[in-house]
Design an enzyme around this catalytic site. Structure first.
Site: not given
Ligand SMILES: [Zn+2]
Length: 1075
Positions: A478, A513-514, A517, A536
């Protein structure tokens, strides 16, 4: 890393907890074929039975037991009445097509060609072969035809005499014994010095010397400080060579250095202590553990520095991890190759020898040798390019300014085009293959906005000078958050101007999301994979929070609500695990990338934030956490301690005390409500679908129970909080209160049972005025009552009674949840061949929601929640065979085909339209041709789901084969393909057989335990409910490998099958009575 949270939110994808398929074969055989005396409504059920006839009936117990030539024989399954065997499928004579060990190759031979006609021919031959393998391989056929069955040797000679035999045997025994003694005695026995002591040592199995370490996790005596990596990939030979220099610091006295290396051929190794001269050293390797070691003659002392230099070569990986190759076809039709990396969780060791654990952070200097026509990217910006020869350049990237875990290192080599913009002091760029450059603008704008948002939100600036986002043509995960070089699957980064908001929501979610991180994961990293949720869960939580604030038009709230419902469903299984849980082996580490780490992790963070007074304590706490542990590694308690330390109000709960109960024990609570006058008693117990009271009766949570009632209303200020820390507690409400709703807006991670009176009061309130509750509360009541019916706490009559108000409902969340749950039941009945109930359920759904279905438009729609709503309604309508829906979809497909690319189907409706089209052979073929030429990856993904919706067994088999082999459809789509195929009855059975037959190839591409693997296992087993299937699945996992039955996916599959059986036993009479 990104896990597709929507994969199990799709309609009418079944939830693993619910779907039931119980082939009562003998009944099916009698009823399913040759009878046409059912009314129209029942035809759907009938058609599935026909397919069943094709794929299942012909496999009687004994036939089925021989289905997979790769595996041992499963336990016997009660035989069907075999009267109709072999009648519905073109049976092959066993001599026509011998089932070879290379069966998978046979099945797909030639499928790589692009000529559609050829493909069809192969499709047919494959299916014929598979037909052979799936359906007609009876035990007797197989025993005579299969080369797997060892044939006795020809016996043409006369037997020797008994005496000769005895002499020969004695002689052989003596020779063999002497050979074994000499072979197994170590050479040291015969030396003067004798053998060394062997305590705490293990054999490496590959080298003569003993490997000095026997644990999965590396010893802590040495710490890497920096790596200098030089990589020379050759994209013609698909190999690479590497030169790695590791500077290390000695923490504790030691005589050995142990680090990771996998599939690398190390050709030279040198060691240097302090300022001394380097000397060659021998490398020991423990291949199963993917570790190498240097044993030193003199002990290294704590505080010393040393350097290890390694030269090696290897092949570029053909899977999706490590340093792997990928390719695409350019606009001129030429194949272009590239190389990319995916190192999380432990694949950096496949590209360079390293201390491949998240706590061994170091700095990296990367140099990449490349051809002039290629470009190279890595985590840091390029510092300089040197000409090594006329045909070879070396790019050197700036030395990392941050300490980084090995799983975050990345490099990509190939042809790419970019768009860029400056944000604060960071150059943000989005890369794609050149022909898709036009699809990158949305990603660039979104990434730029999000970067500014996070810089501001965390009060810590993104620390690197550049941030690249790159779409890789072959990418399984993904997306991946490599520091400074985020890699994406193309469909998760590239969208066109005309793409729907739902498609943009997907892309924005993955980027959000990334990017999150870069702080949660990259800046502060979990010490070990046991606390993967710190990465996560947080990134998932932040993807919703950031976009709700930044891009409210994407309506992330509804999606997050559904994520919480699905997290609860998954966590209700006994096979679940605590958010923070000990893991060791590679399979266990892989299995951490699951619903609990992502969805439950995000859900409990929302619950915590919602239970803290004001909206700043949570943010202050996480800023403190990030600053305190900047560049370091943490565990779960570090986070709770930081959040506890910033408590700003006396009303704040003790964060650490509360949250430890949610992260260190598995499952979640069921809160039951009982009321007498003004006194309300709340009780908590574990919500577990498979009761295991002996182990978990002591579970206790600190639950921030929120509630509203009709005396105040829905406004946030009406919300009250009660901390339930013990088994039970009481609170007061005015005696005049008619209804009480707990878990306001469903921000808490628990399920509520209101008792008969409580449920009736809520159903009444909604019937009078459905807006008496917020849409999140309405959706959560629907979710909870279905969950309670699975538990046997409420009757199906109570469920229907609550749903009665829904003819007035207008919002997406409650309707989607109700449709999802009703679809589950419909599918269960469908697959049990309960014709009458199936028809009644269909009528019920169409009566309740028919008007809403009819009111949906098929034009471009701007609102995300309206797109969500109409997608759920129309896909259900078309799946149930509603004429109006099917006709609309068919005519839209026709218009689409005839327009020659000028007419666009709205993105949110593509799947509905393609799935209907795929039911006709002609349109299926047209869709396949269009798939070849489609440029938008989101469109391709919808087309795959359309193609996979076919009910034609031959096409299903063909699709699975071409996808597994990465021909025509990329192998990265296999989990999606399985999930779609398993929605139909025949498809499910074919898919399960396919997994067994192709187990080795599947697990080579999708590592055991990884989330793609989990998804495949779940998709093919969650609809089984028969005892025979339980036995089969159990047998299969115990046979494939020693630890197979220990895999969480296997335990989950078996538990789900048992639950399916139980659900039907409990609810079938109730359905008959009330539907
Ligand atoms: Zn992730």
């Amino acid at each position: 890393m990104w896990k597709d949270l929507t994969l199990d939110l799709t309609f009418p994808a079944l939830d693993p907890d619910d779907a039931v398929y119980e082939p009562r074969s003998s009944r099916l055989l009698v009823r399913g074929l040759g009878e046409n005396d059912v009314d129209d409504d029942e035809e759907d059920c009938e058609s599935s039975a026909r397919l069943l006839g094709m794929s299942f009936m012909n496999r009687s117990a004994t036939q089925r037991s021989s289905a997979s030539p790769y595996v041992r024989q499963p336990p016997p399954i009660p035989a069907n009445d075999g009267a109709l065997r072999f009648q519905t499928f073109p049976a092959l004579d066993p001599d026509d097509a011998v089932y070879e060990p290379r069966s998978s190759r046979l099945l797909v031979r030639g499928l790589g060609e692009n000529d559609v006609d050829d493909e069809e021919e192969d499709c047919e031959s494959s299916a014929r072969l598979l037909g052979m393998s799936f359906m007609n391989r009876s035990a007797t056929q197989r025993s005579s035809a299969s080369p797997y069955v060892r044939q006795p040797p020809p016996r043409s000679c006369s037997p020797p005499s008994a005496r000769t035999m005895i002499v020969c045997v004695l002689f052989l025994v003596i020779v063999a014994s002497m050979t074994m003694v000499l072979y197994f005695l170590p050479g040291c026995i015969f030396s003067k010095t004798g053998c060394p002591k062997q305590e705490n040592k293990t054999s490496n199995g590959t080298d003569d010397e003993l490997f000095p370490w026997a644990q999965y996790q590396l010893p802590r005596s040495i710490r890497p400080l920096s790596y200098d990596l030089t990589l020379s990939p050759n994209l013609s030979t698909m190999t690479f060579s590497g030169h790695t220099v590791i500077n290390m610091f000695v923490l504790h006295n030691t005589k050995r250095i142990v680090l990771h290396s996998a599939h690398l051929n190390i050709t030279k190794a040198a060691f240097k202590l302090g300022d001394g001269e380097p000397s060659d050293v021998t490398i020991l390797e423990n291949k199963p553990m993917e570790q190498i070691a240097v044993k030193l003659s003199a002990e290294l002392k704590a505080g010393q520095h040393c350097v290890l230099t390694l030269d090696y070569s290897a092949s570029l990986s053909h899977t999706y991890n490590g340093f792997y190759n990928s390719s695409y076809i350019d606009l001129e039709g030429n194949k272009r190759v590239l190389a990319a990396t995916q190192f999380e969780p432990f694949y950096a060791r496949k590209a360079f020898p390293c201390f491949d654990e998240p706590s061994f952070k170091a700095t990296f200097l990367v140099k990449i040798n490349r051809k002039p026509e290629h470009m190279a990217l890595s985590n840091m910006p390029k510092a300089k390019t040197t000409h090594l020869s006329s045909d070879l350049l070396q790019d050197e990237f700036a030395k990392a300014s941050v300490n980084m875990s090995t799983y975050l290192v990345a490099f990509v080599i190939g042809n790419f085009a970019a768009v860029s913009k400056n944000v604060s002091d960071t150059l943000v760029s989005v890369y794609s293959v050149p022909q898709k450059k036009d699809h990158t603008k949305y990603a660039l704008d979104t990434a730029a906005k999000l970067l500014e948002f996070y810089n501001d939100f965390f009060e810590i600036d993104y620390p690197l000078q550049k941030l690249d986002l790159i779409a890789i043509p072959d990418f399984l995960a993904g997306a991946m958050e490599n520091w400074g070089l985020l890699t994406f699957r193309e469909s998760n980064l590239l969208v066109g101007e005309h793409s729907s908001l739902v498609e943009k929501q997907d892309v924005a979610s993955v980027i959000a999301h990334e990017l999150a991180h870069q702080w949660f994961g990259n800046y502060v990293t979990m010490s070990w994979w046991s606390d993967l949720w710190l990465n996560e869960g947080f990134a998932t939580y932040m993807q919703f929070i950031s976009l709700q604030i930044l891009l409210p038009q994407l309506d992330m709230g509804n999606l997050f609500l559904e994520v919480r419902f699905r997290a609860l469903d998954q966590d209700a299984l006994n096979s679940t695990h605590a958010v923070s849980t000990g893991v060791n082996t590679s399979e266990q580490v892989q299995e951490m990338f699951d619903s609990v780490s992502y969805k439950k992790g995000a859900s409990i963070l929302l619950m915590l934030n919602a239970s803290l007074p004001g909206d700043q304590q949570f943010r202050k706490g996480i800023i403190q956490y990030l600053k305190q542990f900047s560049g370091l590694n943490t565990d779960t308690d570090d986070l709770w301690n930081s959040l506890t330390e910033v408590e700003v109000s006396s009303q704040s709960p003790n964060v650490s005390e509360m949250m430890r109960s949610w992260t260190f024990q598995k499952g979640f609570p069921l809160v039951t409500v009982s009321r007498k006058g003004d006194e309300v008693t709340l009780k908590q117990e574990i919500f577990q679908l498979t009761v295991d009271s002996s182990t978990y009766s002591s579970s206790l949570w600190t639950i921030p129970v929120t509630y509203v009632n009709d005396s105040c209303g829905l406004a946030p200020e009406c919300r009250q909080v009660f901390m339930l820390k013990t088994k039970s507690g009481t609170l007061k409400v005015p005696e005049t209160v008619k209804w009480l709703k707990l878990n306001y807006r469903s921000t808490g991670f628990y399920i509520v049972d209101y008792g008969n009176e409580g449920w009736a009061a809520l159903a009444d309130a909604l019937s009078n005025d459905f807006q008496a509750l917020t849409q999140e509360d309405r959706a959560s009541l629907i979710h909870d009552i279905f969950a309670l019916s699975k538990l046997g706490r409420v009757s199906f009559r109570q469920v229907l009674s609550l749903l009665n108000y829904m003819t007035n409902e207008t919002e997406a969340s409650p309707i989607r949840e109700a449709l999802l749950q009703l679809n589950h039941i419909y599918q269960m009945l469908h697959k049990r061949y309960e014709q009458g109930l199936c028809a009644r359920m269909k009528r019920y759904i169409l009566n309740q929601y028919g008007a809403l279905m009819d009111n949906q438009t098929w034009d471009m729609e701007e609102s995300v929640s309206k797109q969500y709503l109409r997608f759920a309604l129309l896909e259900t309508a078309c799946d149930l065979g509603q004429d109006k829906c099917k006709q609309h979809a068919e005519s839209m497909f026709k218009q689409y085909v005839e327009s020659n690319g000028t007419f666009q189907i709205p993105g949110d409706l593509q799947r509905v339209v393609f799935r209907v089209a795929a039911q006709s052979t002609e349109d299926w073929e047209t869709l396949l041709t269009m798939y070849h030429y489609a440029t938008y990856d989101t469109e391709k993904k919808n087309m795959i789901q359309g193609l996979a919706s076919t009910q034609d067994a031959q096409k299903i088999v063909w699709l699975l084969n071409v996808c597994l082999n990465g021909k025509i459809i990329k192998a990265q789509y296999l989990p999606l393909l399985f999930r779609t195929i398993c929605q139909n009855f025949a498809g499910n059975l074919i898919a399960w057989d396919f997994v067994q037959v192709n187990w080795n190839q599947i697990t080579q591409t999708f590592p055991i335990g990884s989330f793609s693997f989990q998804s495949i296992i779940n998709a093919v087993t969650f609809q089984f409910s028969a005892e025979s299937h339980f036995n089969q699945v159990q047998w299969f996992f115990s046979s494939v490998r020693e630890s197979g039955s220990q895999l969480r996916s296997a335990r989950e599959a078996l538990e789900t099958i048992r639950l399916n059986q139980r659900w039907m036993e409990r609810n079938l009479p109730s359905l008959r009575k009330w539907l």
